[in-house]
Design a protein around this motif. Structure first.
Motif, short mmCIF file in Angstrom:
data_model
loop_
_atom_site.label_atom_id
_atom_site.label_comp_id
_atom_site.label_asym_id
_atom_site.label_seq_id
_atom_site.Cartn_x
_atom_site.Cartn_y
_atom_site.Cartn_z
N GLY A 201 -80.19 -54.32 -45.92
CA GLY A 201 -79.27 -55.10 -45.11
C GLY A 201 -78.31 -54.24 -44.30
O GLY A 201 -77.73 -54.70 -43.32
N PHE A 202 -78.17 -52.98 -44.73
CA PHE A 202 -77.27 -52.08 -44.00
C PHE A 202 -77.89 -51.55 -42.70
O PHE A 202 -77.20 -50.99 -41.87
CB PHE A 202 -76.82 -50.91 -44.89
N GLU A 203 -79.23 -51.74 -42.55
CA GLU A 203 -79.90 -51.18 -41.37
C GLU A 203 -79.33 -51.68 -40.05
O GLU A 203 -79.00 -50.89 -39.18
CB GLU A 203 -81.41 -51.39 -41.45
N PRO A 204 -79.19 -53.02 -39.88
CA PRO A 204 -78.58 -53.46 -38.62
C PRO A 204 -77.16 -52.92 -38.42
O PRO A 204 -76.76 -52.64 -37.28
CB PRO A 204 -78.55 -54.99 -38.73
N LEU A 205 -76.42 -52.73 -39.52
CA LEU A 205 -75.06 -52.17 -39.39
C LEU A 205 -75.12 -50.74 -38.88
O LEU A 205 -74.30 -50.31 -38.07
CB LEU A 205 -74.34 -52.22 -40.75
N GLU A 206 -76.12 -50.00 -39.39
CA GLU A 206 -76.28 -48.62 -38.92
C GLU A 206 -76.64 -48.59 -37.43
O GLU A 206 -76.13 -47.76 -36.68
CB GLU A 206 -77.36 -47.90 -39.73
N GLN A 207 -77.51 -49.53 -37.02
CA GLN A 207 -77.88 -49.59 -35.60
C GLN A 207 -76.67 -49.92 -34.74
O GLN A 207 -76.48 -49.34 -33.67
CB GLN A 207 -78.99 -50.63 -35.38
N LEU A 208 -75.86 -50.84 -35.23
CA LEU A 208 -74.64 -51.19 -34.48
C LEU A 208 -73.71 -49.98 -34.38
O LEU A 208 -73.17 -49.68 -33.31
CB LEU A 208 -73.93 -52.38 -35.16
N ALA A 209 -73.55 -49.28 -35.51
CA ALA A 209 -72.70 -48.08 -35.52
C ALA A 209 -73.23 -47.05 -34.52
O ALA A 209 -72.46 -46.45 -33.77
CB ALA A 209 -72.63 -47.49 -36.92
N ASN A 210 -74.56 -46.87 -34.51
CA ASN A 210 -75.15 -45.91 -33.56
C ASN A 210 -74.88 -46.32 -32.13
O ASN A 210 -74.53 -45.48 -31.30
CB ASN A 210 -76.67 -45.82 -33.78
N ALA A 211 -75.02 -47.62 -31.84
CA ALA A 211 -74.81 -48.10 -30.47
C ALA A 211 -73.37 -47.86 -30.03
O ALA A 211 -73.08 -47.69 -28.85
CB ALA A 211 -75.16 -49.59 -30.37
N LEU A 212 -72.45 -47.81 -31.00
CA LEU A 212 -71.03 -47.65 -30.69
C LEU A 212 -70.55 -46.22 -30.89
O LEU A 212 -69.36 -45.92 -30.73
CB LEU A 212 -70.20 -48.59 -31.57
N GLY A 213 -71.47 -45.33 -31.26
CA GLY A 213 -71.08 -43.95 -31.54
C GLY A 213 -70.20 -43.82 -32.76
O GLY A 213 -69.33 -42.96 -32.85
#
Lengths: 257, 326
Positions: free
Chosen positions: B219-231
């Motif tokens: 479930g943390f995967e989308p959070l990681e993607q969001l974090a990546n998109a925001l640097g």
């Protein structure tokens, strides 16, 4: 093994902070063993069970800290010492605390001293490393694993999310980080036994210290609460609209994108 | 009254950390025009890092290079920094309140029989006296402190004190100092990198944090993607760590890290008082939670009542879109 734990009594993490007459209101507040010190107590008990010896828990503080020392004894520590500064000192800083501990440890021949990585109240994280320096022993902070084999010690420590593997030797001081262990709850027989275990009380005089010897190097001049946050905007609509509005607000209003 | 200041610099993967520049700014404020001397420890050539400290406001930099200083050890760095302190006799010392800063500064202060005010978020020199503000009870309250005797020795929390303007026209001497590093009682045998992208939580500008509502480590995967998109980087509540969804090193709260990013996005976090203590001083807080009554909404600037698994992917798309348009 001659094992020591440095323990501090702190506010329960559930407590809200209220300021009255410039001081933090402690009337009716619940106290606990500083959570990081609980890891230290647990690890000390495990080390003793594996290697033999004795666990002594030490605190510098007020009379009321007795309760947290009893809890540590109920968890399984063997002895406890309260260095009571209530009558001698009005205030102090980490320099003060370590001066006192240095005097206490002068003749103790500790093999290992365990402390919490930080206390959740003042959060300076200074007492452990400062004490190690005074005692001229190595200090490893934020440990998440420890194996002792004779004089040799293998440690894993948390460094901003990475794991550092370390080899060192006794005598040693370590500070404990979350993930090291799962502190036990005191059992009922443990609580009964704890009542009979030794709790020694010392004052500055017993350590041949005068008030001037431990005079602090820094002083707190004011305590205040952060400005209260106003509840923000809950965005309306379907999730597509909410997301669009959020991104737009983060760009134009909050200016963080 | 001006003070001669020492700034202990810190590099990570070959570049100076931002907090080192913030420490120079802090030293400049405390020093009131006194000389600012930077110190850098490491191995190999540290000249260009030293030069960067000059551009950022240091007047002079002393480097100590030794293969024993390749990785940080308290004793190795301690010996090196101590030698520079003995040589320079500063009246004040500033370092970042980072993993290394937290580890080494109490030891130095103890050896010098000095005070140390750690984790400073604000410095006020208006009244003539230098007053330091620092959080206590993980930010549930703050205290103001003054040094009453000896060195003005502090560590500063990353992201709170603005660095000075970088100025390439500044010049200053970068000299190397030969310090004999004696045998060390502790050696680092290995470092296992677990943190992503080398962004530390306490220094991150954007944090996307997950709670029990994330339901699993996947479930943390989308959070990681969001974090990546925001640097940015990912954090977690105690609930998520206790449930085994992620490592304790990600925990934010009264136990765990205390963070003050520019943007904090809380996903599926209810907002227990212990968690709020660790993040409520973030500049902008966004909460995404299914429960409209969740406590997190009381501290959030913007709230979305909804399922994070629906909202977060849409948010990633919208941010990517916004980045393309920008």
């Amino acid at each position: 093994m001659n094992i020591f734990v440095l323990l501090k009594r702190t506010f329960d993490t559930e407590e809200k902070i209220v300021i009255k007459n410039g001081q933090i209101e402690d009337d009716g507040a619940e106290y606990i063993i500083n959570p990081y010190d609980e890891y230290a107590v647990e690890e000390a008990i495990n080390l003793r069970d594996e290697h033999g010896g004795e666990v002594t828990v030490v605190t510098v503080g007020e009379e009321d800290s007795e309760k947290q020392l009893r809890t540590a004894l109920a968890m399984g520590a063997d002895k406890s010492v309260l260095i009571n500064t209530e009558d001698d000192l009005e205030e102090g800083d980490q320099y003060t605390t370590v001066k006192i501990l240095e005097a206490f440890f002068a003749d103790k021949e500790a093999d290992i001293i365990l402390a919490g990585n930080v206390a959740i109240d003042e959060a300076s994280g200074q007492v452990g490393p400062r004490l190690a320096e005074r005692l001229d022993i190595p200090c490893i902070t934020t440990i998440t694993d420890i194996k002792v084999d004779g004089e040799n010690v293998n440690i894993e420590r948390d460094v901003e999310g990475d794991v550092e593997k370390i080899e060192t030797s006794l005598p040693l001081l370590v500070t404990c980080q979350q993930g090291l262990n799962e502190p036990r709850y005191p059992s009922l027989p443990g609580i009964m036994k704890a009542k009979k275990k030794p709790l020694e009380e010392l004052e500055l005089d017993d350590l041949d210290l005068e008030e001037d010897d431990v005079e602090q190097k820094s002083r707190t001049t004011e305590i205040f609460l952060p400005p209260e946050k106003e509840a923000g905007k809950v965005l309306e609509g379907e999730s597509d609209e909410q997301v669009k509005e959020l991104v737009s607000l983060l760009k134009t209003e909050a200016k963080v994108l | 009254m001006s003070k001669k200041m020492l700034v202990i610099g810190e590099a990570r993967e070959g570049a100076l950390r931002n907090v080192t520049f913030e420490a120079i700014a802090a030293a400049s404020k405390i020093g009131g025009g006194g000389e600012i001397v930077g110190v850098l420890c490491g191995d190999g050539n540290l000249e260009s890092l030293g030069q960067e400290m000059i551009y950022q406001g240091a007047d002079r930099v002393v480097t100590v290079s030794d293969e024993k200083l390749k990785t940080y050890t308290p004793e190795g760095y301690g010996q090196a920094v101590q030698a520079v302190i003995d040589n320079e006799s500063p009246e004040g010392i500033v370092m970042g309140h980072t993993s290394i800063g937290k580890d080494i500064t109490p030891k130095i202060a103890s050896r010098l029989e000095s005070g140390l005010i750690s984790d400073v978020t604000e410095i006020d020199t208006d009244g003539g006296e230098i007053v330091f503000t620092r959080p206590i009870y993980s930010g549930k309250a703050f205290e103001k402190k003054v040094i009453t005797d000896g060195l003005t020795f502090i560590t500063i929390r990353p992201n709170n004190i603005a660095s000075l303007e970088r100025d390439e026209s500044r010049s200053g001497e970068v000299s190397s100092s030969d310090v004999a590093i004696n045998d060390l009682r502790t050696i680092v045998t290995d470092i296992i990198r677990k943190s992503s992208e080398g962004v530390d939580l306490s220094e991150a500008k954007v944090i996307v944090a997950g709670g029990r509502g994330v339901k699993s480590s996947e479930g943390f995967e989308p959070l990681e993607q969001l974090a990546n998109a925001l640097g940015g980087t990912v954090g977690a509540s105690r609930g998520a760590c206790d449930a085994g969804y992620c490592d304790y090193s990600l925990q934010i709260g009264q136990t765990g890290k205390v963070v003050t990013p520019d943007l904090y996005i809380a996903c599926g976090i209810s907002g227990a008082i212990q968690h709020l203590a660790g993040m409520s001083n973030s500049k902008v807080i966004v909460a995404i939670n299914k429960d409209p009554e969740a406590n997190i909404f009381n501290v959030a600037d913007y709230g979305i009542v909804g399922d994070l698994f629906d909202v977060v992917p849409k948010l990633i798309e919208e941010i990517k879109q916004a980045n393309v348009n920008a």
